[in-house]
Design a protein around this motif. Structure first.
Motif, PDB file in Angstrom:
ATOM      1  N   LEU A  79       0.822  -1.205   0.000  1.00 24.69           N
ATOM      2  CA  LEU A  79       0.000   0.000   0.000  1.00 24.69           C
ATOM      3  C   LEU A  79       0.859   1.260   0.000  1.00 24.69           C
ATOM      4  O   LEU A  79       0.648   2.178  -0.801  1.00 24.69           O
ATOM      5  CB  LEU A  79      -0.919  -0.003   1.225  1.00 24.69           C
ATOM      6  CG  LEU A  79      -1.760   1.262   1.443  1.00 24.69           C
ATOM      7  CD1 LEU A  79      -2.741   1.453   0.285  1.00 24.69           C
ATOM      8  CD2 LEU A  79      -2.496   1.183   2.773  1.00 24.69           C
ATOM      9  N   LYS A  80       1.859   1.309   0.904  1.00 25.00           N
ATOM     10  CA  LYS A  80       2.712   2.489   0.994  1.00 25.00           C
ATOM     11  C   LYS A  80       3.547   2.661  -0.280  1.00 25.00           C
ATOM     12  O   LYS A  80       3.812   3.797  -0.705  1.00 25.00           O
ATOM     13  CB  LYS A  80       3.629   2.366   2.217  1.00 25.00           C
ATOM     14  CG  LYS A  80       2.883   2.309   3.553  1.00 25.00           C
ATOM     15  CD  LYS A  80       2.166   3.609   3.841  1.00 25.00           C
ATOM     16  CE  LYS A  80       1.272   3.502   5.077  1.00 25.00           C
ATOM     17  NZ  LYS A  80       1.974   3.112   6.290  1.00 25.00           N
ATOM     18  N   SER A  81       3.937   1.562  -0.897  1.00 21.13           N
ATOM     19  CA  SER A  81       4.696   1.645  -2.142  1.00 21.13           C
ATOM     20  C   SER A  81       3.851   2.256  -3.251  1.00 21.13           C
ATOM     21  O   SER A  81       4.320   3.103  -4.028  1.00 21.13           O
ATOM     22  CB  SER A  81       5.187   0.261  -2.570  1.00 21.13           C
ATOM     23  OG  SER A  81       6.082  -0.280  -1.622  1.00 21.13           O
ATOM     24  N   LEU A  82       2.587   1.835  -3.337  1.00 20.37           N
ATOM     25  CA  LEU A  82       1.687   2.385  -4.343  1.00 20.37           C
ATOM     26  C   LEU A  82       1.429   3.865  -4.106  1.00 20.37           C
ATOM     27  O   LEU A  82       1.428   4.669  -5.047  1.00 20.37           O
ATOM     28  CB  LEU A  82       0.370   1.605  -4.348  1.00 20.37           C
ATOM     29  CG  LEU A  82       0.403   0.182  -4.907  1.00 20.37           C
ATOM     30  CD1 LEU A  82      -0.933  -0.505  -4.673  1.00 20.37           C
ATOM     31  CD2 LEU A  82       0.718   0.204  -6.395  1.00 20.37           C
ATOM     32  N   GLU A  83       1.198   4.223  -2.840  1.00 16.16           N
ATOM     33  CA  GLU A  83       0.960   5.626  -2.505  1.00 16.16           C
ATOM     34  C   GLU A  83       2.176   6.479  -2.841  1.00 16.16           C
ATOM     35  O   GLU A  83       2.049   7.576  -3.397  1.00 16.16           O
ATOM     36  CB  GLU A  83       0.611   5.765  -1.020  1.00 16.16           C
ATOM     37  CG  GLU A  83      -0.757   5.225  -0.646  1.00 16.16           C
ATOM     38  CD  GLU A  83      -1.066   5.363   0.833  1.00 16.16           C
ATOM     39  OE1 GLU A  83      -2.251   5.319   1.188  1.00 16.16           O
ATOM     40  OE2 GLU A  83      -0.119   5.525   1.634  1.00 16.16           O
ATOM     41  N   GLY A  84       3.358   5.963  -2.504  1.00 15.46           N
ATOM     42  CA  GLY A  84       4.588   6.699  -2.776  1.00 15.46           C
ATOM     43  C   GLY A  84       4.831   6.862  -4.264  1.00 15.46           C
ATOM     44  O   GLY A  84       5.216   7.946  -4.729  1.00 15.46           O
ATOM     45  N   ALA A  85       4.599   5.796  -5.019  1.00  8.11           N
ATOM     46  CA  ALA A  85       4.805   5.853  -6.467  1.00  8.11           C
ATOM     47  C   ALA A  85       3.859   6.860  -7.110  1.00  8.11           C
ATOM     48  O   ALA A  85       4.266   7.653  -7.967  1.00  8.11           O
ATOM     49  CB  ALA A  85       4.599   4.470  -7.086  1.00  8.11           C
ATOM     50  N   ALA A  86       2.592   6.840  -6.692  1.00  8.71           N
ATOM     51  CA  ALA A  86       1.607   7.781  -7.245  1.00  8.71           C
ATOM     52  C   ALA A  86       2.000   9.219  -6.935  1.00  8.71           C
ATOM     53  O   ALA A  86       1.913  10.108  -7.794  1.00  8.71           O
ATOM     54  CB  ALA A  86       0.224   7.475  -6.688  1.00  8.71           C
ATOM     55  N   SER A  87       2.450   9.459  -5.711  1.00  7.66           N
ATOM     56  CA  SER A  87       2.864  10.806  -5.306  1.00  7.66           C
ATOM     57  C   SER A  87       4.029  11.313  -6.144  1.00  7.66           C
ATOM     58  O   SER A  87       4.031  12.459  -6.610  1.00  7.66           O
ATOM     59  CB  SER A  87       3.248  10.797  -3.821  1.00  7.66           C
ATOM     60  OG  SER A  87       3.733  12.070  -3.417  1.00  7.66           O
ATOM     61  N   VAL A  88       5.017  10.442  -6.359  1.00  7.94           N
ATOM     62  CA  VAL A  88       6.195  10.826  -7.147  1.00  7.94           C
ATOM     63  C   VAL A  88       5.812  11.077  -8.607  1.00  7.94           C
ATOM     64  O   VAL A  88       6.257  12.052  -9.223  1.00  7.94           O
ATOM     65  CB  VAL A  88       7.275   9.728  -7.064  1.00  7.94           C
ATOM     66  CG1 VAL A  88       8.383   9.999  -8.091  1.00  7.94           C
ATOM     67  CG2 VAL A  88       7.870   9.673  -5.672  1.00  7.94           C
ATOM     68  N   ILE A  89       4.955  10.222  -9.163  1.00 10.41           N
ATOM     69  CA  ILE A  89       4.545  10.371 -10.556  1.00 10.41           C
ATOM     70  C   ILE A  89       3.876  11.722 -10.798  1.00 10.41           C
ATOM     71  O   ILE A  89       4.217  12.459 -11.728  1.00 10.41           O
ATOM     72  CB  ILE A  89       3.599   9.226 -10.972  1.00 10.41           C
ATOM     73  CG1 ILE A  89       4.377   7.918 -11.083  1.00 10.41           C
ATOM     74  CG2 ILE A  89       2.912   9.544 -12.313  1.00 10.41           C
ATOM     75  CD1 ILE A  89       3.495   6.693 -11.264  1.00 10.41           C
ATOM     76  N   PHE A  90       2.923  12.070  -9.925  1.00  7.11           N
ATOM     77  CA  PHE A  90       2.215  13.330 -10.111  1.00  7.11           C
ATOM     78  C   PHE A  90       3.116  14.533  -9.843  1.00  7.11           C
ATOM     79  O   PHE A  90       2.977  15.588 -10.469  1.00  7.11           O
ATOM     80  CB  PHE A  90       0.979  13.382  -9.212  1.00  7.11           C
ATOM     81  CG  PHE A  90      -0.131  12.482  -9.683  1.00  7.11           C
ATOM     82  CD1 PHE A  90      -0.708  12.665 -10.935  1.00  7.11           C
ATOM     83  CD2 PHE A  90      -0.583  11.436  -8.891  1.00  7.11           C
ATOM     84  CE1 PHE A  90      -1.717  11.832 -11.385  1.00  7.11           C
ATOM     85  CE2 PHE A  90      -1.589  10.594  -9.333  1.00  7.11           C
ATOM     86  CZ  PHE A  90      -2.158  10.789 -10.592  1.00  7.11           C
ATOM     87  N   SER A  91       4.083  14.381  -8.948  1.00  9.27           N
ATOM     88  CA  SER A  91       5.033  15.451  -8.675  1.00  9.27           C
ATOM     89  C   SER A  91       5.932  15.696  -9.892  1.00  9.27           C
ATOM     90  O   SER A  91       6.180  16.850 -10.289  1.00  9.27           O
ATOM     91  CB  SER A  91       5.891  15.089  -7.456  1.00  9.27           C
ATOM     92  OG  SER A  91       6.864  16.090  -7.212  1.00  9.27           O
ATOM     93  N   VAL A  92       6.411  14.608 -10.489  1.00  9.19           N
ATOM     94  CA  VAL A  92       7.269  14.721 -11.676  1.00  9.19           C
ATOM     95  C   VAL A  92       6.493  15.308 -12.851  1.00  9.19           C
ATOM     96  O   VAL A  92       7.001  16.182 -13.582  1.00  9.19           O
ATOM     97  CB  VAL A  92       7.850  13.344 -12.059  1.00  9.19           C
ATOM     98  CG1 VAL A  92       8.540  13.408 -13.416  1.00  9.19           C
ATOM     99  CG2 VAL A  92       8.829  12.876 -10.993  1.00  9.19           C
ATOM    100  N   LEU A  93       5.253  14.867 -13.039  1.00  2.00           N
ATOM    101  CA  LEU A  93       4.433  15.397 -14.124  1.00  2.00           C
ATOM    102  C   LEU A  93       4.221  16.898 -13.973  1.00  2.00           C
ATOM    103  O   LEU A  93       4.306  17.663 -14.945  1.00  2.00           O
ATOM    104  CB  LEU A  93       3.074  14.683 -14.151  1.00  2.00           C
ATOM    105  CG  LEU A  93       3.055  13.252 -14.697  1.00  2.00           C
ATOM    106  CD1 LEU A  93       1.669  12.650 -14.544  1.00  2.00           C
ATOM    107  CD2 LEU A  93       3.488  13.225 -16.157  1.00  2.00           C
ATOM    108  N   LYS A  94       3.948  17.323 -12.747  1.00  4.52           N
ATOM    109  CA  LYS A  94       3.737  18.753 -12.492  1.00  4.52           C
ATOM    110  C   LYS A  94       4.993  19.556 -12.825  1.00  4.52           C
ATOM    111  O   LYS A  94       4.917  20.623 -13.449  1.00  4.52           O
ATOM    112  CB  LYS A  94       3.350  18.976 -11.030  1.00  4.52           C
ATOM    113  CG  LYS A  94       3.064  20.432 -10.689  1.00  4.52           C
ATOM    114  CD  LYS A  94       2.616  20.586  -9.250  1.00  4.52           C
ATOM    115  CE  LYS A  94       2.319  22.046  -8.929  1.00  4.52           C
ATOM    116  NZ  LYS A  94       1.875  22.215  -7.507  1.00  4.52           N
TER     117      LYS A  94
END
Length: 331
Positions: free
Chosen positions: A232-247
């Motif tokens: 769960l934490k891995s998925l949350e972390g990955a999603a957070s990083v992806i959206f941060s990089v996209l921004k």
């Protein structure tokens, strides 16, 4: 139908809880929402807009995020979370929702509400996002760090019933979280659980690797709380990083800003699929009453969606269905 909300639990309490309750009350007039907490802080937020189907139950204490769960539940008898749990136990309400201290809510479920007879350990079962937007129910993701093969079978049964009753799936596919898809892969727990799941009254589809979860290879994934929480934490972390990089990338130059405008709708839809506020709350399956855990950072929309989940679960007799299935299995 009556649903209690722990109005003092969560990062944005009690404002988010009050706003969520008002949204739910406006949409479902047949449901009474009971806000449990400090009335001196709740009532001003309701001033001038309190509908007939919203009530306030005063609680003089709050279980804080840093409180030790068992001590807090035992010592703070007048805490909002404990009172809400007692209301479920006494059948004053049909369900309770809390965005507060997760450990304390687990303890409330066990010590105040109580387990369903035959259930060894209740399981926390949140929805993990999937690319099709429907999600995968995962349990256990933190209520218990360890599990036995027999407990994983109970998780599978409860999860299957939940997806059937709440989400309308006729034959939910159940998978076992593992490091490979082969039947004999994994540690001692998964190797022992595999044949038991094959014989269980569920539609078992075998081992599932965590890298495939977003593709929804199954409707229910079972695991011990240690492995599940890491996933769960891995998925949350990955999603957070992806959206941060996209921004960062889409605001780098004039050209990338133009590109961002073109794909904005698609990115927004993808983000919505990954947003926990859309799923509302995770049920604590196995306790003898409906207890739902919202994310600690839940906003009003998440609280409203948790009420929606609770309504569906109550209407479809989720708890009694689990009770009957476990009782039949233990005969």
């Amino acid at each position: 139908m009556r649903i209690a909300i722990d109005a003092m639990g969560g990062d944005h309490a009690p404002a988010a809880q009050v706003e969520g309750a008002l949204l739910a009350a406006a949409e479902w007039s047949d449901t009474t929402v009971v806000l449990v907490g400090d009335s001196a802080r709740i009532e001003p937020l309701l001033q001038g807009r309190k509908p007939a189907n919203v009530e306030v139950r005063h609680a003089s204490e709050i279980i804080e995020a840093e409180d030790e769960p068992v001590k807090a539940v035992r010592r703070k008898k007048d805490a909002s979370m404990v009172i809400a749990g007692r209301m479920v136990k006494d059948r004053e309400v049909d369900a309770m929702i809390s965005a507060g201290n997760t450990g304390a809510l687990m303890t409330t479920g066990l010590l105040v509400v109580g387990r369903i007879k035959g259930i060894e350990r209740p399981a926390l079962a949140p929805m993990l996002p999937s690319l099709d937007g429907e999600g995968v129910l995962a349990l256990d993701l933190g209520a218990n760090m360890d599990a036995t093969p027999e407990q994983l079978v109970q998780y599978a049964i409860m999860g299957s019933i939940y997806r059937s009753k709440v989400h309308g799936l006729k034959e939910p596919r159940v998978g076992l979280l593992n490091v490979g898809t082969e039947a004999m892969k994994g540690n001692e727990l998964t190797k022992a659980a595999y044949p038991l799941l094959e014989q269980a009254p569920v539609r078992f589809v075998g081992n599932i690797e965590s890298r495939d979860i977003l593709k929804k290879p199954c409707d229910v994934i079972v695991c011990d709380g240690f492995a599940g929480n890491i996933m769960l934490k891995s998925l949350e972390g990955a999603a957070s990083v992806i959206f941060s990089v996209l921004k960062t990338e889409f605001t780098r130059t004039w050209y990338t800003k133009l590109a961002a405008a073109v794909v904005k709708k698609g990115i927004g839809q993808f983000r919505k699929k990954m947003d926990y506020n859309e799923h509302g709350a995770a049920p604590l399956l196995g306790v003898d009453g409906l207890v739902l855990k919202s994310h600690g950072s839940s906003n009003a929309l998440a609280i409203k969606n948790a009420v929606r989940q609770a309504r569906i679960a109550v209407s479809n007799e989720l708890v009694s269905s689990i009770r009957v299935e476990i009782s039949n299995g233990s005969e």
